[in-house]
Structures are given as structure tokens and as C-alpha cells.
Design an enzyme around this catalytic site. Structure first.
Site, PDB file in Angstrom:
ATOM      1  CE  LYS A  25      22.121 -26.333 -28.965  1.00 36.75           C
ATOM      2  NZ  LYS A  25      21.095 -26.920 -28.095  1.00 36.75           N
ATOM      3  CG  ASN A  26      18.765 -24.119 -29.307  1.00 38.19           C
ATOM      4  OD1 ASN A  26      19.142 -25.296 -29.213  1.00 38.19           O
ATOM      5  ND2 ASN A  26      19.124 -23.187 -28.442  1.00 38.19           N
ATOM      6  CB  CYS A 120      19.054 -29.311 -18.135  1.00 41.32           C
ATOM      7  SG  CYS A 120      19.760 -27.739 -17.913  1.00 41.32           S
ATOM      8  NE  ARG A 125      16.175 -26.926 -20.745  1.00 35.45           N
ATOM      9  CZ  ARG A 125      17.199 -26.897 -21.567  1.00 35.45           C
ATOM     10  NH1 ARG A 125      18.318 -27.483 -21.243  1.00 35.45           N
ATOM     11  NH2 ARG A 125      17.109 -26.286 -22.723  1.00 35.45           N
ATOM     12  CG  ASP A 309      21.612 -20.621 -24.925  1.00 38.50           C
ATOM     13  OD1 ASP A 309      21.595 -20.954 -23.722  1.00 38.50           O
ATOM     14  OD2 ASP A 309      20.748 -20.988 -25.743  1.00 38.50           O
ATOM     15  NE  ARG A 401      23.702 -31.431 -25.949  1.00 35.65           N
ATOM     16  CZ  ARG A 401      23.209 -30.513 -25.129  1.00 35.65           C
ATOM     17  NH1 ARG A 401      23.623 -30.441 -23.895  1.00 35.65           N
ATOM     18  NH2 ARG A 401      22.284 -29.674 -25.541  1.00 35.65           N
TER      19      ARG A 401
HETATM   20  N1  EPU Z   1      10.290 -22.277 -17.666  1.00 33.25           N
HETATM   21  C1  EPU Z   1       9.284 -22.519 -16.767  1.00 33.25           C
HETATM   22  N2  EPU Z   1       8.266 -23.346 -17.146  1.00 33.25           N
HETATM   23  C2  EPU Z   1       8.211 -23.922 -18.380  1.00 33.25           C
HETATM   24  C3  EPU Z   1       9.250 -23.661 -19.292  1.00 33.25           C
HETATM   25  C4  EPU Z   1      10.286 -22.830 -18.901  1.00 33.25           C
HETATM   26  O1  EPU Z   1       9.304 -22.011 -15.639  1.00 33.25           O
HETATM   27  O2  EPU Z   1       7.257 -24.642 -18.655  1.00 33.25           O
HETATM   28  C5  EPU Z   1      11.399 -21.368 -17.271  1.00 33.25           C
HETATM   29  C6  EPU Z   1      12.752 -22.078 -17.263  1.00 33.25           C
HETATM   30  O3  EPU Z   1      12.998 -22.708 -16.038  1.00 33.25           O
HETATM   31  C7  EPU Z   1      13.703 -20.935 -17.540  1.00 33.25           C
HETATM   32  C8  EPU Z   1      12.891 -20.011 -18.458  1.00 33.25           C
HETATM   33  O4  EPU Z   1      11.532 -20.375 -18.276  1.00 33.25           O
HETATM   34  O5  EPU Z   1      13.976 -20.272 -16.345  1.00 33.25           O
HETATM   35  C9  EPU Z   1      13.227 -20.104 -19.935  1.00 33.25           C
HETATM   36  O6  EPU Z   1      13.143 -21.458 -20.370  1.00 33.25           O
HETATM   37  P1  EPU Z   1      12.828 -21.840 -21.885  1.00 33.25           P
HETATM   38  O7  EPU Z   1      11.607 -22.710 -21.892  1.00 33.25           O
HETATM   39  O8  EPU Z   1      12.808 -20.616 -22.710  1.00 33.25           O
HETATM   40  O9  EPU Z   1      14.080 -22.729 -22.264  1.00 33.25           O
HETATM   41  P2  EPU Z   1      14.112 -24.003 -23.177  1.00 33.25           P
HETATM   42  O10 EPU Z   1      13.106 -23.899 -24.270  1.00 33.25           O
HETATM   43  O11 EPU Z   1      14.071 -25.234 -22.351  1.00 33.25           O
HETATM   44  C10 EPU Z   1      15.781 -23.059 -24.930  1.00 33.25           C
HETATM   45  C11 EPU Z   1      17.125 -23.437 -25.474  1.00 33.25           C
HETATM   46  C12 EPU Z   1      18.194 -23.199 -24.437  1.00 33.25           C
HETATM   47  C13 EPU Z   1      18.160 -21.731 -24.008  1.00 33.25           C
HETATM   48  C14 EPU Z   1      16.749 -21.349 -23.548  1.00 33.25           C
HETATM   49  C15 EPU Z   1      16.590 -19.876 -23.228  1.00 33.25           C
HETATM   50  C16 EPU Z   1      16.563 -25.211 -26.972  1.00 33.25           C
HETATM   51  C17 EPU Z   1      16.633 -26.649 -27.294  1.00 33.25           C
HETATM   52  N3  EPU Z   1      17.108 -24.834 -25.844  1.00 33.25           N
HETATM   53  O12 EPU Z   1      15.565 -23.895 -23.806  1.00 33.25           O
HETATM   54  O13 EPU Z   1      19.416 -23.444 -25.099  1.00 33.25           O
HETATM   55  O14 EPU Z   1      19.062 -21.515 -22.947  1.00 33.25           O
HETATM   56  O15 EPU Z   1      15.786 -21.679 -24.565  1.00 33.25           O
HETATM   57  O16 EPU Z   1      16.894 -19.103 -24.346  1.00 33.25           O
HETATM   58  O17 EPU Z   1      16.060 -24.418 -27.755  1.00 33.25           O
HETATM   59  C18 EPU Z   1      21.610 -24.222 -25.414  1.00 33.25           C
HETATM   60  O18 EPU Z   1      21.423 -24.140 -26.624  1.00 33.25           O
HETATM   61  O19 EPU Z   1      22.742 -24.397 -24.883  1.00 33.25           O
HETATM   62  C19 EPU Z   1      20.470 -24.088 -24.504  1.00 33.25           C
HETATM   63  C20 EPU Z   1      20.481 -24.504 -23.254  1.00 33.25           C
END
Ligand code: EPU
Length: 422
Positions: A25-26, A120, A125, A309, A401
């Protein structure tokens, strides 16, 4: 309507047999927007047939992209006709991953206007690291009236150090940088398997990205991504882990097929520590559950650590192990909403800050419960299958989803699970 559907599960039926894991998915939710950068046709295979993908297809269609299903898991995307760099709140509100449109549209048009991805299901986020990276490449970023406006006269490669390891920021910066002038280096990037997949996809379309999956990613800008290539998505690490945990929680015996066992190492290690039998093949893992499970302590971390996850699903296993285990969440500020639902089933869990103390060994019993996010939903399905009696799970739109045919796959393994549609 879909939103009112519920799952009814009669528990304590051991899962037996084989299950084939779908595409990630991701990876899909990043590679589909990445296709906006390609001035040709991309054929993407092994795309999971899930609601998040359907929402993205609608968004791309709204931007003038031609998107077609060749079959239920193959997408053909042609972005030659893309005629807009704006994605409104209405278009993106139901999909957090819509922030990838920023990197793709910025790369393609040097400007993007995308509604802020917002909160979220388990907390705010932030996208500060995405913004910091776009600015380092020379873009001006403004957030006004809920819209993120990004624009640049020129995008010029540079070195970007991410202050937090972020999957989203790493991917967004790869997307924005692959058509930049010069070379971009992302230091302290995320290393999740789908980071490598997205780099491989972009390279297959003509980009020049090296080091994805390591501590430093180097992106040499190219003039154009021409595409006209086929790319096959990697298997979904989290779906695979969900089935591995489900097999152990129901004391079953399941061969989880079409996976990359290396991606599962952190889960495999914890399962072995719990006394669960895990047998690895080249592209499968067999999990054989045990009656008596050892308590363990788990802490979520960026890859190759234990995936956040899989946190809610793994907590269900901790409920079945004698003694006190802990689950520490270190990626998200909060991810414990599912705990109250598990308590309704008899789980003994106390949350202190970012740690859940789980006193295992009590019988889980069926109850009416609700999914609070995608992975919480998966955890509740596992808990229901391990529990005595009947469970009704509400709010299953979250599960739809991100899991392809979850209940069909579970039913084929012997679960007593039915969807009631309203
Ligand atoms: N963070 C920041 N600043 C940023 C971006 C992130 O502080 O600009 C922090 C976040 O608050 C969090 C950490 O960094 O504490 C990690 O966030 P990350 O950016 O890695 O998460 P994401 O890219 O928004 C993806 C997955 C999530 C998964 C996370 C962590 C997708 C679409 N989503 O989210 O997946 O939990 O990485 O591995 O790829 C799911 O599939 O159920 C899901 C939520």
C-alpha cells in the site's frame, strides 16, 4: 453504505493454509503520484486493490491524467495530459498520502497547490521536514487558507539533512529532486522497503537515484522522465506481518507467500523470542502458533526496527503471552486508541506515556468494538479471531482503505468472518 459495514467474527478457529500477500500500500500511494513526473506511460503491476488507491486514481484523473485498470491489480497511467497543479481540499481530504502530490507537481511544473494533509487518525501529522527540503531546493513555500503553495523559478540540487527520519519527507524530496538541476543528497533518510521501491520505480522511468535504503540518498537531476516502462510493486510488509501475527494469535499454521522475508526480520525475531515457530523460505514465511507464549518487550522504530504499523497487531499477541510485556511507540506521539477497544474484550493493558504495559494470559472474549484507524482495525480483527465467542467490528472503512480482500483471505484460511453490508 460502505461506512456502515461491519465485520462479524466467531473466534478461536486456528488459521490454516496459505495466503498470498498483495502489493505494498505505502509504495502504491507514492508511486501513483510519482507517475505525474513521467511524460509517457507507466504500467504498474501488483497494485493492491484498496480504497486508498481508488482515491488517488480519482485525484489524478481530476488533474487531467489518464488512469486505467488493465486488470484488478495493474494500473496504466499516462500523465502527458496533466493540466493542473492544484489539488483542492475536496480532492485530497480523505487521503493523508496526498502530500506526495506536492513533490510530484513541484518537480513537474515547478509549482504545486495542494490542500494541507491535515490531522490523522492517530494525531497531527507535521510536514515541516518536507517543507524544509523543498525550500533547500530553492522553492518558496506558503501555507494560506489551508493550502500549501510551493513554487520555484529553478530547483537546484543541494544537501538536505532530515532532522527526523521521515518516510513521507524522504519520498517527497526524491520526487521533487529527480528533475532538479544538479545533485541532491538526502542525509538521514528513511530506509523503509518502499523507499527503495519508489527509487527503483523512478529509476526505471529514467531517474538517477542511488543509495535508497542506506544512510544517504544521491539524486542526480535528469531533464525528463520518459517512462514507457512496466514496474512491479514489492509485497506489503505490513500485510505480511498482519497475517503472521494472525496465524500465531489463533495458534494456527500458515504459509505467508509472495513476501520478502528480510523485510520481516524485526517481527520474526520477536516471534521467535515469544516461542512461536517461524520458518523462512526464499519468498515465504511459515508461522506455527504455540499454546504458551513468552512475554516480550517491543519498541517501534524506523526500518529496520519494529514497524509502528504492526504495533497494534503485535499488542494482541502480547495479550496472549503470560506475564507483563511492554509495547513502546517511538514513531508516533500517540497510537493507543485501540487499547480501549481491546479492554472491552477483556485485555489488561495500561498506557503510560508512550508505553503500554500488557498483562497477558487473560481470556479475550468477543464484544462489539470499533476500528479507530487502519492498523487498529487489523489488530481488532486478530483479537476477535483469538477471542472466545462473537465480535462485531464497526467502522471498518479504515480496514478497507489498506487491506485487499482481508476477510476473503482470512476466510480461505478457516476464519469465521462475515461482512454485514448496510
Ligand atoms: N515527522 C515530523 N515532520 C515531518 C514529517 C514527519 O516531525 O515533516 C514525524 C512524524 O510526526 C512522526 C515521524 O516523523 O512522528 C515519522 O513520520 P513519517 O513522515 O515517517 O510518516 P508518514 O510518511 O506520514 C508513513 C506511512 C505510515 C507509517 C509511517 C511511519 C504512508 C502513506 N504512511 O507515514 O503508515 O506509520 O510512515 O512508518 O506511507 C499506515 O500505513 O497505516 C500508516 C499510517
Amino acid at each position: 453504505m460502505l461506512n456502515l459495514d461491519k465485520l462479524v467474527i466467531n473466534g478461536q478457529k486456528p488459521l490454516m493454509g496459505e495466503v498470498s500477500i498483495s502489493g505494498a500500500k505505502n509504495a502504491a500511494v507514492a508511486i501513483i503520484p510519482a507517475a505525474l513526473l513521467v511524460e509517457g506511460t507507466c504500467r504498474i503491476e501488483n497494485v493492491p486493490n484498496i480504497n486508498d488507491v481508488k482515491i488517488l486514481m480519482d485525484i489524478l484523473t481530476g488533474l487531467g491524467v489518464k488512469v486505467e485498470y488493465e486488470d484488478k491489480n495493474t494500473l496504466v497511467i499516462n500523465s502527458q495530459g496533466v493540466n493542473s497543479y492544484k489539488a483542492s481540499y475536496e480532492m485530497v481530504k480523505s487521503l493523508r498520502a496526498s502530500y506526495y502530490l506536492l513533490g510530484s507537481l513541484l518537480g513537474r511544473f515547478k509549482k504545486a497547490e495542494v490542500a494541507f494533509p491535515g490531522g490523522c487518525d492517530f494525531g497531527f501529522r507535521p510536514i515541516d521536514q518536507h517543507i524544509k527540503g523543498f525550500e533547500a531546493l530553492g522553492a518558496k513555500v506558503e501555507i494560506q487558507h489551508g493550502i500549501v503553495n510551493v513554487s520555484a523559478d529553478r530547483l537546484i540540487g543541494t544537501q538536505i539533512y532530515l532532522d527526523v527520519v521521515s518516510v513521507g519527507a524522504t519520498i517527497n524530496l526524491m520526487l521533487a529532486a529527480c528533475l532538479c538541476e544538479g545533485t541532491t543528497i538526502i542525509e538521514n533518510p528513511a530506509k523503509e522497503p518502499h523507499i527503495v521501491d519508489i527509487a527503483n520505480f523512478l529509476n526505471a522511468m529514467g531517474a538517477n537515484i542511488k543509495g535508497a535504503g542506506t544512510d544517504s540518498i544521491k539524486i542526480k537531476g535528469v531533464e525528463k522522465l520518459e517512462g514507457n516502462a512496466t514496474y512491479t510493486l514489492i509485497p506489503d510488509q505490513i500485510e505480511a506481518g498482519t497475517f503472521m501475527i494472525a496465524a500465531a494469535a489463533t495458534r494456527g499454521n500458515v504459509k505467508v507467500k509472495n513476501i520478502i522475508p528480510k523485510h520481516m526480520e524485526s517481527l520474526t525475531a520477536k516471534m521467535l523470542e515469544m516461542n512461536i515457530t517461524v520458518e523462512e523460505g526464499d519468498d515465504y514465511i511459515r508461522v506455527i502458533g504455540k499454546d504458551k507464549l513468552n512475554k516480550v518487550n517491543i519498541k517501534t522504530l524506523p526500518y529496520p526496527g519494529f514497524p509502528t504499523d504492526l504495533h497494534p497487531q503485535a499488542t494482541v499477541l502480547l495479550c496472549l503471552a503470560e506475564g507483563i510485556s511492554t509495547m513502546t511507540e517511538s514513531v508516533w506521539d500517540s497510537r493507543f486508541q485501540y487499547v480501549d477497544e481491546l479492554k472491552r474484550m477483556g485485555a489488561q493493558i495500561k498506557v503510560e506515556g508512550r508505553m503500554a504495559l500488557v498483562e497477558g494470559g487473560y481470556n479475550l472474549t468477543g464484544a462489539p468494538i470499533k476500528a479507530t484507524d487502519l492498523r487498529a482495525g487489523a489488530a481488532l480483527v486478530i483479537a476477535a479471531m483469538a477471542a472466545e465467542g462473537r465480535t462485531e467490528i464497526h467502522n471498518i472503512k479504515y480496514i478497507d482503505r489498506g487491506y485487499e480482500n482481508l476477510e476473503e483471505k482470512l476466510r480461505a484460511l478457516g476464519a469465521d468472518i462475515t461482512r454485514l453490508t448496510y
